[in-house]
Design a protein around this motif. Structure first.
Motif, PDB file in Angstrom:
ATOM      1  N   MET A   1      17.749 -15.008 -38.675  1.00  0.00           N
ATOM      2  CA  MET A   1      17.797 -16.310 -38.030  1.00  0.00           C
ATOM      3  C   MET A   1      19.195 -16.562 -37.470  1.00  0.00           C
ATOM      4  N   THR A   2      19.291 -17.579 -36.679  1.00  0.00           N
ATOM      5  CA  THR A   2      20.551 -17.959 -36.052  1.00  0.00           C
ATOM      6  C   THR A   2      20.824 -19.426 -36.351  1.00  0.00           C
ATOM      7  N   ILE A   3      22.068 -19.732 -36.638  1.00  0.00           N
ATOM      8  CA  ILE A   3      22.481 -21.107 -36.915  1.00  0.00           C
ATOM      9  C   ILE A   3      22.935 -21.745 -35.613  1.00  0.00           C
ATOM     10  N   ARG A   4      22.363 -22.891 -35.306  1.00  0.00           N
ATOM     11  CA  ARG A   4      22.727 -23.636 -34.105  1.00  0.00           C
ATOM     12  C   ARG A   4      23.876 -24.575 -34.458  1.00  0.00           C
ATOM     13  N   LEU A   5      25.046 -24.374 -33.790  1.00  0.00           N
ATOM     14  CA  LEU A   5      26.211 -25.239 -34.031  1.00  0.00           C
ATOM     15  C   LEU A   5      26.737 -25.799 -32.725  1.00  0.00           C
ATOM     16  N   ARG A   6      27.109 -27.063 -32.740  1.00  0.00           N
ATOM     17  CA  ARG A   6      27.839 -27.634 -31.617  1.00  0.00           C
ATOM     18  C   ARG A   6      29.289 -27.195 -31.776  1.00  0.00           C
ATOM     19  N   ALA A   7      30.039 -27.201 -30.712  1.00  0.00           N
ATOM     20  CA  ALA A   7      31.376 -26.591 -30.716  1.00  0.00           C
ATOM     21  C   ALA A   7      32.313 -27.185 -31.769  1.00  0.00           C
ATOM     22  N   HIS A   8      32.321 -28.499 -31.956  1.00  0.00           N
ATOM     23  CA  HIS A   8      33.293 -29.032 -32.920  1.00  0.00           C
ATOM     24  C   HIS A   8      32.939 -28.667 -34.357  1.00  0.00           C
ATOM     25  N   HIS A   9      31.707 -28.290 -34.617  1.00  0.00           N
ATOM     26  CA  HIS A   9      31.355 -27.851 -35.967  1.00  0.00           C
ATOM     27  C   HIS A   9      31.917 -26.466 -36.284  1.00  0.00           C
ATOM     28  N   LEU A  10      32.394 -25.741 -35.258  1.00  0.00           N
ATOM     29  CA  LEU A  10      33.140 -24.509 -35.517  1.00  0.00           C
ATOM     30  C   LEU A  10      34.431 -24.831 -36.261  1.00  0.00           C
ATOM     31  N   LEU A  11      34.956 -26.028 -36.054  1.00  0.00           N
ATOM     32  CA  LEU A  11      36.160 -26.478 -36.752  1.00  0.00           C
ATOM     33  C   LEU A  11      35.799 -27.068 -38.114  1.00  0.00           C
ATOM     34  N   VAL A  43      24.820 -19.656 -32.671  1.00  0.00           N
ATOM     35  CA  VAL A  43      24.677 -19.904 -31.244  1.00  0.00           C
ATOM     36  C   VAL A  43      25.200 -21.315 -30.986  1.00  0.00           C
ATOM     37  N   ILE A  44      26.047 -21.433 -29.980  1.00  0.00           N
ATOM     38  CA  ILE A  44      26.610 -22.739 -29.633  1.00  0.00           C
ATOM     39  C   ILE A  44      25.576 -23.522 -28.827  1.00  0.00           C
ATOM     40  N   VAL A  45      25.404 -24.783 -29.201  1.00  0.00           N
ATOM     41  CA  VAL A  45      24.475 -25.668 -28.499  1.00  0.00           C
ATOM     42  C   VAL A  45      25.222 -26.887 -27.995  1.00  0.00           C
ATOM     43  N   GLU A  46      24.651 -27.525 -27.014  1.00  0.00           N
ATOM     44  CA  GLU A  46      25.186 -28.784 -26.509  1.00  0.00           C
ATOM     45  C   GLU A  46      24.425 -29.906 -27.186  1.00  0.00           C
ATOM     46  N   GLY A  47      25.142 -30.801 -27.832  1.00  0.00           N
ATOM     47  CA  GLY A  47      24.492 -31.914 -28.509  1.00  0.00           C
ATOM     48  C   GLY A  47      24.182 -31.587 -29.958  1.00  0.00           C
ATOM     49  N   PRO A  48      23.316 -32.393 -30.583  1.00  0.00           N
ATOM     50  CA  PRO A  48      23.026 -32.242 -32.008  1.00  0.00           C
ATOM     51  C   PRO A  48      22.560 -30.829 -32.365  1.00  0.00           C
ATOM     52  N   ASP A  49      22.980 -30.404 -33.565  1.00  0.00           N
ATOM     53  CA  ASP A  49      22.718 -29.043 -34.024  1.00  0.00           C
ATOM     54  C   ASP A  49      22.080 -29.061 -35.407  1.00  0.00           C
ATOM     55  N   ASP A  50      22.099 -27.908 -36.080  1.00  0.00           N
ATOM     56  CA  ASP A  50      21.513 -27.819 -37.414  1.00  0.00           C
ATOM     57  C   ASP A  50      22.259 -28.674 -38.432  1.00  0.00           C
ATOM     58  N   GLY A  88      30.790 -21.947 -25.205  1.00  0.00           N
ATOM     59  CA  GLY A  88      29.950 -22.964 -24.592  1.00  0.00           C
ATOM     60  C   GLY A  88      28.505 -22.737 -24.967  1.00  0.00           C
ATOM     61  N   ALA A  89      27.659 -23.658 -24.545  1.00  0.00           N
ATOM     62  CA  ALA A  89      26.238 -23.593 -24.867  1.00  0.00           C
ATOM     63  C   ALA A  89      25.670 -22.219 -24.509  1.00  0.00           C
ATOM     64  N   GLY A  90      24.959 -21.668 -25.469  1.00  0.00           N
ATOM     65  CA  GLY A  90      24.329 -20.368 -25.286  1.00  0.00           C
ATOM     66  C   GLY A  90      25.166 -19.196 -25.786  1.00  0.00           C
ATOM     67  N   GLU A  91      26.464 -19.431 -25.992  1.00  0.00           N
ATOM     68  CA  GLU A  91      27.329 -18.351 -26.490  1.00  0.00           C
ATOM     69  C   GLU A  91      26.979 -18.036 -27.936  1.00  0.00           C
ATOM     70  N   ARG A  92      26.982 -16.763 -28.248  1.00  0.00           N
ATOM     71  CA  ARG A  92      26.691 -16.309 -29.603  1.00  0.00           C
ATOM     72  C   ARG A  92      27.978 -15.843 -30.270  1.00  0.00           C
ATOM     73  N   ILE A  93      28.090 -16.152 -31.550  1.00  0.00           N
ATOM     74  CA  ILE A  93      29.283 -15.797 -32.307  1.00  0.00           C
ATOM     75  C   ILE A  93      28.838 -15.124 -33.607  1.00  0.00           C
ATOM     76  N   ALA A  94      29.403 -13.960 -33.853  1.00  0.00           N
ATOM     77  CA  ALA A  94      29.170 -13.267 -35.122  1.00  0.00           C
ATOM     78  C   ALA A  94      30.366 -13.591 -36.019  1.00  0.00           C
ATOM     79  N   LEU A  95      30.135 -14.411 -37.015  1.00  0.00           N
ATOM     80  CA  LEU A  95      31.209 -14.841 -37.902  1.00  0.00           C
ATOM     81  C   LEU A  95      31.405 -13.799 -39.000  1.00  0.00           C
ATOM     82  N   ASP A  96      32.580 -13.197 -38.999  1.00  0.00           N
ATOM     83  CA  ASP A  96      32.940 -12.263 -40.060  1.00  0.00           C
ATOM     84  C   ASP A  96      34.276 -12.704 -40.644  1.00  0.00           C
TER      85      ASP A  96
END
Length: 143
Positions: A1-11, A43-50, A88-96
């Motif tokens: 599965m993939t976690i949907r995050l808005r950009a500021h939740h990366l912080l 995966v970065i989303v625009e607006g509300p996320d998981d 940005g929206a749609g970008e995928r990030i592999a967090l290691d």
């Protein structure tokens, strides 16, 4: 599965220690933190996320405010500058562990905290950084 995050939740994920808006919010975030710690893709989303999901039944949910969208835009710029790539929206990030350490180092140095200005959690995050990320739930403190 993939976690949907808005950009500021990366912080936000960098300093998440189990505190949040409601018990349902923190229970949900605890599950997400576990998934992130196990290396699930983002995966970065625009607006509300998981992370926002438990708050969305409230018609006044701050997750929908324009100010939060601006926080996302600023976080995307700052994190993108730090990583040297588009966020940005749609970008995928592999967090290691290496990426998490880079994000935490940038956050501690203030390189990615523009989006945090005015956030009610900024003081808590500053305290967590000052305590070398002790007690964080995503990936644990840096080595």
């Amino acid at each position: 599965m993939t976690i949907r995050l808005r950009a500021h939740h990366l912080l936000c994920m960098l300093t998440y220690v189990g505190k949040g808006y409601t018990p349902a919010f923190t229970a949900n975030y605890d599950v997400i933190a576990g998934r992130l710690s196990r290396g699930e893709d983002i995966v970065i989303v625009e607006g509300p996320d998981d992370v926002c999901a438990p708050l969305l039944s409230d018609p006044e949910a701050h997750c929908l405010n324009a100010s939060v969208l601006e926080r996302d835009a600023q976080a995307a710029r700052d994190v993108g500058d730090l990583l040297g790539r588009r966020i940005g929206a749609g970008e995928r990030i592999a967090l290691d562990a290496i990426l998490l350490e880079k994000l935490r180092s940038g956050f501690a140095a203030g390189l990615t905290r523009t989006a945090c200005v005015g956030c009610e959690w900024a003081g808590l995050c500053t305290d967590i950084v000052g305590d070398a990320y002790a007690g964080v739930k995503v990936g644990g403190p840096p080595c």
